[in-house]
Design an enzyme around this catalytic site. Structure first.
Site, PDB file in Angstrom:
ATOM      1  N   GLU A  27       0.820  -1.208   0.000  1.00 37.91           N
ATOM      2  CA  GLU A  27       0.000   0.000   0.000  1.00 37.91           C
ATOM      3  C   GLU A  27       0.861   1.268   0.000  1.00 37.91           C
ATOM      4  OE1 GLU A  27      -2.258  -0.331   3.543  1.00 37.91           O
ATOM      5  OE2 GLU A  27      -3.351  -2.120   2.915  1.00 37.91           O
ATOM      6  N   CYS A  54      -1.326  33.037  13.785  1.00 35.92           N
ATOM      7  CA  CYS A  54      -1.104  33.671  15.083  1.00 35.92           C
ATOM      8  C   CYS A  54      -1.073  32.612  16.183  1.00 35.92           C
ATOM      9  CB  CYS A  54      -2.208  34.696  15.345  1.00 35.92           C
ATOM     10  SG  CYS A  54      -1.839  35.806  16.711  1.00 35.92           S
TER      11      CYS A  54
END
Length: 380
Positions: A263, A331
């Site tokens: 995978e 921020c």
């Protein structure tokens, strides 16, 4: 393996259309797929891990190349259902009943995480259903970070030591039959020898499972974990050595006549992408140089999770380099993209972050603080 899918000239041309920007090369993704496919034994199936990058153009290219798909949500199933019928796996530790019902309707191969998945599939199925059972191994690669995986406590699968009790319980099922093993025990591993050691352990588990079931296993899903370099000097995964080793393991396991499944997600998609962003400000603070960018964890979350920066290049800039802390515009002091080496930079300088084709935009905290989403463009 190049750390960057595009050279400076291409990056500068893309950036003139506006930044921040993810640019992807379908040709690079295809080359990764073809190289890996060519190195592996014929009995190995490649199932692209959609979570690495679920963009429709990438999924379409891989489907055209014959890829199967490893999905971990109903949304991912919907993205590939029409692209690869009969070539889809459905994993995830918290599948809801409606999602299992959808998977049955689409005919995908469910990776059952435990008794809850098996019991609900038994109630939902209208006829015989073959599933793979996910087992959390007690041996193999030990991961440095507990968020990645390894052999410690896990929300995934059935612990290897609990497998006999689960099989005894599952013996009473009439419609659901365990016909494969699913394991995922590594992440971004670039050492073929270490991967093969884990795969050897998994095949040992598979043999014991087959003996307990008294029926041949159809699949052994080895999971992902195929790694890519994120820093200069890091060696890429030797896929030829991996392929030879898997071939030898199959030769040493005549009892197993089914197919192996891998995978890869990051390995296939990572090298195809770059993230382009401009410097907005450079600040020295108590001995630390902060290079503040247009985008941060709202576009790339991986460095905050793993502590490892994406490979970073100052486009069109030269000169002596020194340490820099990449900070985003958000921020919050969490908005950090890692520590890198860069030349002197001024506002407006363009940076390219490589290996950004996997675990980039769709993994990020894009809505946080309502900054604009990055643009995306695809090149053939």
């Amino acid at each position: 393996m190049s750390l960057f899918a595009f050279d400076d000239a291409a990056c500068e041309a893309f950036a003139r259309e506006g930044t921040p920007l993810f640019a992807y090369s379908l040709g690079t993704a295809e080359a990764q797929f073809r190289a890996l496919r060519a190195a592996l034994p014929p009995r190995a199936r490649l199932a692209y891990a959609v979570k690495a990058n679920p963009h429709p153009r990438l999924l379409e290219r891989f489907a055209d190349l014959g890829a199967s798909f490893d999905c971990a949500s109903a949304g991912e199933l919907a993205r590939v259902a029409d692209l690869a019928p009969g070539r889809i796996f459905y994993a995830g530790p918290g599948k809801r009943t409606a999602e299992l019902d959808l998977a049955l309707g689409l005919g995908v191969r469910v990776q059952a995480e435990g008794w809850e998945d098996l019991e609900r599939l038994e109630r939902l199925a209208k006829g015989p259903v073959a599933v793979n059972l996910r087992v959390h191994p007690g041996g193999g690669i030990r991961e440095a970070s507990p968020i990645i995986g390894g052999t410690g406590p896990s929300a995934f699968g059935v612990d290897e030591e609990d497998l006999p009790a689960l099989l005894a319980r599952a013996a009473g099922l009439r419609k659901v039959a365990i016909r494969g093993l699913h394991v995922f025990a590594a992440s971004n591993e670039r050492d073929a020898t270490r991967l093969l050691a884990t795969h050897r352990h998994v095949l040992g588990m598979a043999r014991r499972l087959q003996e307990a079931l008294v029926t041949p296993l159809e699949q052994v899903d080895l999971g992902g974990g195929l790694g890519i370099p994120y820093a200069p000097g890091e060696a890429p995964l030797d896929v030829e050595a991996l392929g030879r080793g898997l071939g030898e393991l199959l030769e040493q396991s005549p009892w197993f006549t089914g197919e192996l499944v891998l995978e890869p997600g990051r390995f296939l998609a990572g090298p195809c992408g770059v993230y382009l962003t401009r410097v907005t400000r450079v600040k020295e603070s108590r001995g630390v140089r902060f290079v503040i960018l247009e985008g941060g964890v709202n576009h790339l979350l991986r460095p905050l999770l793993t502590g490892q920066a994406f490979p970073t290049r100052a486009v069109g800039a030269a000169g002596p380099v020194r340490p820099a802390t990449l900070a985003g515009p958000l921020c919050t002091s969490l908005d950090r993209l890692g520590e890198v080496e860069l030349p002197e930079l001024a506002p407006g300088a363009l940076l390219a972050l490589g290996m950004a084709g996997a675990y980039g935009f769709t993994e990020a905290m894009t809505p946080f603080l309502s900054h604009p989403a990055p643009r995306e463009r695809w090149e053939a």
